[in-house]
Design a protein around this motif. Structure first.
Motif, PDB file in Angstrom:
ATOM      1  N   VAL A   1       0.842  -1.173   0.000  1.00 27.53           N
ATOM      2  CA  VAL A   1       0.000   0.000   0.000  1.00 27.53           C
ATOM      3  C   VAL A   1       0.891   1.242   0.000  1.00 27.53           C
ATOM      4  CG1 VAL A   1      -0.200   0.098   2.519  1.00 27.53           C
ATOM      5  CG2 VAL A   1      -1.989   1.096   1.080  1.00 27.53           C
ATOM      6  N   GLN A   2       0.455   2.282  -0.725  1.00 28.26           N
ATOM      7  CA  GLN A   2       1.178   3.558  -0.741  1.00 28.26           C
ATOM      8  C   GLN A   2       0.382   4.588   0.053  1.00 28.26           C
ATOM      9  OE1 GLN A   2       0.509   2.027  -4.057  1.00 28.26           O
ATOM     10  NE2 GLN A   2       2.291   0.830  -3.418  1.00 28.26           N
ATOM     11  N   SER A  24      -3.410   4.026  -1.283  1.00 23.17           N
ATOM     12  CA  SER A  24      -3.717   3.427  -2.576  1.00 23.17           C
ATOM     13  C   SER A  24      -2.944   2.123  -2.710  1.00 23.17           C
ATOM     14  CB  SER A  24      -3.351   4.375  -3.723  1.00 23.17           C
ATOM     15  OG  SER A  24      -1.966   4.663  -3.702  1.00 23.17           O
ATOM     16  N   GLY A  25      -3.454   1.251  -3.538  1.00 23.95           N
ATOM     17  CA  GLY A  25      -2.720   0.039  -3.857  1.00 23.95           C
ATOM     18  C   GLY A  25      -2.924  -1.122  -2.911  1.00 23.95           C
ATOM     19  N   GLY A  26      -3.866  -1.038  -2.009  1.00 27.00           N
ATOM     20  CA  GLY A  26      -4.102  -2.141  -1.101  1.00 27.00           C
ATOM     21  C   GLY A  26      -5.534  -2.128  -0.615  1.00 27.00           C
ATOM     22  N   THR A  27      -5.883  -3.143   0.155  1.00 29.40           N
ATOM     23  CA  THR A  27      -7.217  -3.196   0.752  1.00 29.40           C
ATOM     24  C   THR A  27      -7.161  -2.378   2.037  1.00 29.40           C
ATOM     25  OG1 THR A  27      -7.525  -5.403  -0.182  1.00 29.40           O
ATOM     26  CG2 THR A  27      -9.065  -4.696   1.539  1.00 29.40           C
ATOM     27  N   PHE A  28      -7.497  -1.124   1.915  1.00 28.23           N
ATOM     28  CA  PHE A  28      -7.265  -0.158   2.991  1.00 28.23           C
ATOM     29  C   PHE A  28      -7.917  -0.582   4.294  1.00 28.23           C
ATOM     30  CE2 PHE A  28      -6.233   3.746   4.896  1.00 28.23           C
ATOM     31  CZ  PHE A  28      -7.355   4.248   5.538  1.00 28.23           C
ATOM     32  N   SER A  29      -9.109  -1.137   4.205  1.00 29.02           N
ATOM     33  CA  SER A  29      -9.858  -1.479   5.421  1.00 29.02           C
ATOM     34  C   SER A  29      -9.177  -2.568   6.240  1.00 29.02           C
ATOM     35  CB  SER A  29     -11.275  -1.904   5.070  1.00 29.02           C
ATOM     36  OG  SER A  29     -11.246  -3.026   4.203  1.00 29.02           O
ATOM     37  N   ALA A  96       1.447   5.833   8.966  1.00 25.07           N
ATOM     38  CA  ALA A  96       2.016   4.505   8.778  1.00 25.07           C
ATOM     39  C   ALA A  96       0.898   3.479   8.800  1.00 25.07           C
ATOM     40  CB  ALA A  96       3.026   4.202   9.877  1.00 25.07           C
ATOM     41  N   ALA A  97       1.122   2.352   8.147  1.00 21.54           N
ATOM     42  CA  ALA A  97       0.090   1.320   8.081  1.00 21.54           C
ATOM     43  C   ALA A  97       0.711  -0.059   8.160  1.00 21.54           C
ATOM     44  CB  ALA A  97      -0.719   1.462   6.793  1.00 21.54           C
ATOM     45  N   ASP A  98      -0.073  -0.969   8.693  1.00 16.12           N
ATOM     46  CA  ASP A  98       0.348  -2.362   8.721  1.00 16.12           C
ATOM     47  C   ASP A  98      -0.886  -3.211   8.955  1.00 16.12           C
ATOM     48  OD1 ASP A  98       3.395  -3.584   9.043  1.00 16.12           O
ATOM     49  OD2 ASP A  98       1.807  -4.929   9.699  1.00 16.12           O
ATOM     50  N   ARG A  99      -0.794  -4.476   8.571  1.00 11.27           N
ATOM     51  CA  ARG A  99      -1.983  -5.329   8.658  1.00 11.27           C
ATOM     52  C   ARG A  99      -1.998  -6.272   9.846  1.00 11.27           C
ATOM     53  NH1 ARG A  99      -2.966  -7.960   2.816  1.00 11.27           N
ATOM     54  NH2 ARG A  99      -0.731  -8.235   2.980  1.00 11.27           N
ATOM     55  N   ASP A 113       5.161  -1.395   8.405  1.00  7.99           N
ATOM     56  CA  ASP A 113       5.875  -1.656   7.153  1.00  7.99           C
ATOM     57  C   ASP A 113       5.711  -0.551   6.109  1.00  7.99           C
ATOM     58  OD1 ASP A 113       5.312  -5.264   7.188  1.00  7.99           O
ATOM     59  OD2 ASP A 113       6.933  -4.033   8.013  1.00  7.99           O
ATOM     60  N   TYR A 114       4.638   0.212   6.195  1.00  6.25           N
ATOM     61  CA  TYR A 114       4.329   1.184   5.151  1.00  6.25           C
ATOM     62  C   TYR A 114       4.247   2.585   5.749  1.00  6.25           C
ATOM     63  CZ  TYR A 114       3.050  -3.189   2.967  1.00  6.25           C
ATOM     64  OH  TYR A 114       3.086  -4.468   2.492  1.00  6.25           O
TER      65      TYR A 114
END
Length: 125
Positions: A1-2, A24-29, A96-99, A113-114
């Motif tokens: 994801v960006q 963008s570029g990923g399943t944001f939820s 920042a984001a991570d799953r 990671d992002y």
């Protein structure tokens, strides 16, 4: 994801700003999203986070009661509403984001990671 952070700028003490983090570029939820901030020469510090389902939120003690994190999954965007700003809130703010974060990892910047590019918030007295 960006991630793309925006909305920083200059505010007066006691004023408000809202910064945004567009993904963008990923399943944001499916991502937990957090805001960190950094002042030159200091370590990046946790500000707030919101779980991927949008239910649970977490705040640093320094901003609790003044900042609010929220997300709009339809727009793939997380917001940080900052009220009652203080000079010590001046910093570059990063999203920042991570799953796959467990609760004990949410406040640790090394667990994400992002990262977005950062947006400067300056609070002037």
């Amino acid at each position: 994801v960006q991630l793309q952070a925006s909305g920083g700028g200059l505010a007066q003490v006691g004023g408000s700003l809202r910064v945004s983090c567009a993904a963008s570029g990923g399943t944001f939820s499916s991502y937990t999203v957090a805001w960190f901030r950094q002042v030159t020469g200091k370590e990046r510090e946790f500000v707030a986070a919101i779980k991927r389902s949008g239910g649970a939120t977490y705040y640093a003690d320094a901003v609790k009661g003044r900042f609010t994190i929220s997300r709009d999954n339809a727009k793939s965007t997380v917001y940080l509403q900052m009220n009652s700003l203080r000079p010590e809130d001046t910093a570059v703010y990063y999203c920042a984001a991570d799953r796959d974060l467990i609760m004990s990892s949410i406040r640790i910047f090394g667990q994400y990671d992002y990262w977005g590019q950062g947006t400067l918030v300056t609070v002037s007295s």
